[in-house]
Design an enzyme around this catalytic site. Structure first.
Site, PDB file in Angstrom:
ATOM      1  N   HIS A 181     -36.240 -23.797  78.078  1.00 16.60           N
ATOM      2  CA  HIS A 181     -37.105 -22.779  78.677  1.00 16.60           C
ATOM      3  C   HIS A 181     -37.416 -23.182  80.113  1.00 16.60           C
ATOM      4  O   HIS A 181     -37.234 -24.336  80.493  1.00 16.60           O
ATOM      5  CB  HIS A 181     -38.423 -22.652  77.911  1.00 16.60           C
ATOM      6  N   ASP A 235     -40.510 -18.643  85.819  1.00 19.56           N
ATOM      7  CA  ASP A 235     -40.294 -17.953  87.098  1.00 19.56           C
ATOM      8  C   ASP A 235     -41.621 -17.293  87.464  1.00 19.56           C
ATOM      9  O   ASP A 235     -42.075 -16.379  86.770  1.00 19.56           O
ATOM     10  CB  ASP A 235     -39.171 -16.918  86.912  1.00 19.56           C
ATOM     11  N   HIS A 283     -43.526 -14.923  89.853  1.00 20.13           N
ATOM     12  CA  HIS A 283     -43.348 -13.913  90.901  1.00 20.13           C
ATOM     13  C   HIS A 283     -44.254 -14.183  92.096  1.00 20.13           C
ATOM     14  O   HIS A 283     -44.047 -13.621  93.165  1.00 20.13           O
ATOM     15  CB  HIS A 283     -43.617 -12.515  90.341  1.00 20.13           C
ATOM     16  N   HIS A 298     -42.717 -15.477  83.964  1.00 23.78           N
ATOM     17  CA  HIS A 298     -41.975 -15.331  82.710  1.00 23.78           C
ATOM     18  C   HIS A 298     -40.899 -16.388  82.610  1.00 23.78           C
ATOM     19  O   HIS A 298     -40.538 -17.023  83.597  1.00 23.78           O
ATOM     20  CB  HIS A 298     -41.362 -13.921  82.598  1.00 23.78           C
ATOM     21  N   CYS A 299     -40.373 -16.554  81.407  1.00 20.69           N
ATOM     22  CA  CYS A 299     -39.263 -17.471  81.191  1.00 20.69           C
ATOM     23  C   CYS A 299     -37.990 -16.782  81.653  1.00 20.69           C
ATOM     24  O   CYS A 299     -37.840 -15.577  81.491  1.00 20.69           O
ATOM     25  CB  CYS A 299     -39.170 -17.845  79.719  1.00 20.69           C
ATOM     26  N   HIS A 351     -35.914 -14.028  75.826  1.00 21.87           N
ATOM     27  CA  HIS A 351     -37.142 -14.826  75.843  1.00 21.87           C
ATOM     28  C   HIS A 351     -38.339 -13.979  76.290  1.00 21.87           C
ATOM     29  O   HIS A 351     -39.440 -14.132  75.766  1.00 21.87           O
ATOM     30  CB  HIS A 351     -36.973 -16.054  76.749  1.00 21.87           C
ATOM     31  N   MET A 370     -42.439 -14.387  76.128  1.00 19.85           N
ATOM     32  CA  MET A 370     -42.632 -15.382  77.202  1.00 19.85           C
ATOM     33  C   MET A 370     -42.932 -14.760  78.562  1.00 19.85           C
ATOM     34  O   MET A 370     -42.093 -14.749  79.470  1.00 19.85           O
ATOM     35  CB  MET A 370     -41.415 -16.298  77.304  1.00 19.85           C
ATOM     36  N   HIS A 419     -54.349   3.769  80.670  1.00 23.26           N
ATOM     37  CA  HIS A 419     -55.339   4.840  80.782  1.00 23.26           C
ATOM     38  C   HIS A 419     -56.533   4.456  79.921  1.00 23.26           C
ATOM     39  O   HIS A 419     -56.363   4.051  78.768  1.00 23.26           O
ATOM     40  CB  HIS A 419     -54.720   6.153  80.288  1.00 23.26           C
ATOM     41  N   GLU A 479     -57.002   8.360  87.029  1.00 22.25           N
ATOM     42  CA  GLU A 479     -57.072   8.674  85.603  1.00 22.25           C
ATOM     43  C   GLU A 479     -56.103   7.808  84.806  1.00 22.25           C
ATOM     44  O   GLU A 479     -56.388   7.377  83.703  1.00 22.25           O
ATOM     45  CB  GLU A 479     -56.783  10.156  85.349  1.00 22.25           C
ATOM     46  N   THR A 480     -54.943   7.567  85.385  1.00 22.04           N
ATOM     47  CA  THR A 480     -53.900   6.752  84.766  1.00 22.04           C
ATOM     48  C   THR A 480     -53.222   6.006  85.898  1.00 22.04           C
ATOM     49  O   THR A 480     -53.113   6.524  87.007  1.00 22.04           O
ATOM     50  CB  THR A 480     -52.870   7.661  84.053  1.00 22.04           C
ATOM     51  N   HIS A 487     -50.445   5.436  78.188  1.00 25.18           N
ATOM     52  CA  HIS A 487     -50.493   6.893  78.033  1.00 25.18           C
ATOM     53  C   HIS A 487     -49.132   7.545  77.835  1.00 25.18           C
ATOM     54  O   HIS A 487     -48.939   8.731  78.090  1.00 25.18           O
ATOM     55  CB  HIS A 487     -51.253   7.559  79.181  1.00 25.18           C
TER      56      HIS A 487
END
Ligand SMILES: [Cu+2]
Length: 367
Positions: free
Chosen positions: A118, A121, A123, A158-159, A169, A174, A279, A303-304, A330
Site C-alpha cells: 500500500h 497519495d 492531493h 488515497h492509496c 484499493h 482506502m 444535500h 441547496e445542493t 441527492h
C-alpha cells in the site's frame, strides 16, 4: 554601488527584481528541524481531532501515524461483507487538520498481518505522485513522509499502488481527507472571519460487491479471493452500495451526528472515486467551498453542492430549527436504495416564524 549580480542583470532588470515580492524561501533541513513539533492522535470519522481554527504560532511539523488495516467489514443491515482496506481502521480514513505552511509528517505502517503493498497519495502534496512514489510499503514495513502544506483547502488522500490495484484499493475503503486551514482561519467573500462550533467529516464510498448466480452478495475468504470478481463488477461502473462512512446506517439513527440550534457546523464531504451531490434536507449550505479550496470565496445559500470524484468539499451551516435532518447524496436512488444517507439530530427551540403547520392534516371539507 552595483553588486556584480546587478551589473550582470542590468539596472532596469535589477530594479524590477527589487520591486517583486520575494518568493517564499525554501527552508533547509536545519530550519525545518528547528520548528515546533506537534503529535496528533487521529480519531475515527465523522469526528475530527481537536485543532485550532486560527493558528496561534508559526508553521510547525504536525506528526501523524496511520496503520493500514485490511479486514472484513459488514456494509449493510443484511450483513454483506466487504473485503475492506482502510487507513487507521476506518472508512473513510481519519481527517487530518493542519494550517497552510505547516509540514505534515506521516508515519505509514503496513503491518505484516496484511497481504498487500500500500501507499498514500496526498492531493494536498506536491511531487512524487503526491507522495505515492515514496511511500509504497510491503506488509511488515513502515515509511515516514514529510510534505509541506502549501495550499489551503480540503484534499483527498488515497492509496494508489499501481494499475488496477489503484481503483480496487480506493473502492475497498482506502481514502480520507486532510484539511489545510488558512493560518488566520476561514473567511467569507468579504474576508470576514467564519468560524465553526463543530466539524464533521463524511466520506462517501462506492462499493462493488459481486453476486452469485441467485443474485445474493458473495462472501470471500480473503482479499485475494475477492479480487477477480470484484474487478468485473467495478468495470460495470454500477456500485452495489453507495454509503457514508463505510456502511449503510453508519451515520443514521443512534449514530446520527448531534448538534444544536444556533450552532455552526462545518461538514467536510469527500469522494475519492466518483461524483456526488450532498444535500441537507430542510437546511442549506450557508457558505460552501464546493471544490474545497479556501483561497476561493465560498458560494452562498446553496441547496445542493457538487463534489467531484477525487476531491473533498466543505459546507458551513448554522442550524436554525430542531429535529432530525437527513443529509443525503441527492441522487435519491443512491441515498435511499444504496445507502448514501446520514442524519443530524438537532436540539433546540422550534421557530414558528420560519415554519408552522397552520392547520393539521384532516378531511377535505365538503361544501
Ligand atoms: Cu492500498
Amino acid at each position: 554601488m552595483f553588486t556584480r549580480r546587478q551589473a550582470l542583470l542590468g539596472v532596469a532588470a535589477a530594479a524590477m527584481l527589487a520591486a517583486m515580492p520575494p518568493l517564499a524561501a525554501a527552508a533547509n533541513e536545519a530550519e525545518i528541524a528547528a520548528l515546533v513539533r506537534e503529535k496528533v492522535t487521529l480519531v475515527a470519522p465523522p469526528f475530527v481531532h481537536a485543532h485550532e481554527q486560527v493558528a496561534s504560532g508559526g508553521p510547525k511539523i504536525v506528526e501523524f501515524t496511520m496503520p493500514i488495516v485490511e479486514k472484513q467489514v459488514a456494509i449493510d443491515d443484511e450483513g454483506t461483507m466487504l473485503q475492506a482496506m482502510t487507513f487507521n481502521g476506518s472508512m473513510p480514513g481519519p481527517m487530518m487538520v493542519v494550517h497552510e505552511g505547516d509540514y505534515v509528517e506521516l508515519t505509514l505502517i503496513n503491518p505484516e498481518t496484511n497481504s498487500m503493498p500500500h501507499n498514500i497519495d496526498f492531493h494536498a502534496a506536491t511531487g512524487a505522485l503526491g507522495g505515492g512514489a515514496l511511500t509504497l510499503i510491503n506488509p511488515g514495513e513502515q515509511v515516514k513522509l514529510r510534505f509541506k502544506a502549501t495550499r489551503s483547502g480540503t484534499f483527498v488522500y488515497h492509496c494508489a499502488p499501481e494499475g488496477a490495484m489503484i481503483p480496487w484499493h480506493v473502492v475497498s475503503g482506502m481514502s480520507g481527507t486532510i484539511m489545510v486551514l488558512p493560518r488566520d482561519g476561514l473567511k467569507n467573500e468579504k474576508g470576514e472571519p467564519l468560524r465553526y462550533d463543530q466539524v464533521f467529516y463524511i466520506g462517501e464510498n462506492d462499493f462493488y460487491v459481486p453476486r452469485d448466480e441467485e443474485g445474493n452478495f458473495k462472501a470471500y475468504e480473503s482479499h485475494g479471493d475477492s479480487y477477480a470478481d470484484t474487478l468485473e463488477v467495478m468495470k460495470g461502473l454500477i456500485p452495489t452500495h453507495v454509503v457514508f462512512n463505510g456502511a449503510k446506517g453508519a451515520l443514521t439513527g443512534d449514530n446520527a451526528m448531534k448538534s444544536k440550534v444556533g450552532e455552526t457546523v462545518l461538514i467536510v464531504h469527500s469522494q475519492a472515486n466518483r461524483d456526488t451531490r450532498p444535500h441537507l434536507i430542510g437546511g442549506h449550505g450557508d457558505y460552501v467551498w464546493e471544490q474545497g479550496k479556501f483561497a476561493n470565496p465560498p458560494a452562498k445559500n446553496l441547496e445542493t453542492w457538487f463534489i467531484r470524484g477525487g476531491s473533498a468539499g466543505a459546507a458551513l451551516y448554522t442550524f436554525l430549527q430542531p429535529g432530525v435532518y437527513a443529509y443525503v447524496n441527492h441522487n435519491l436512488i443512491e441515498a435511499v436504495e444504496l445507502g448514501a444517507t446520514a442524519h443530524f439530530l438537532v436540539e433546540g427551540e422550534w421557530n414558528d416564524d420560519l415554519m408552522k403547520q397552520v392547520e393539521a392534516p384532516g378531511p377535505i371539507p365538503v361544501n
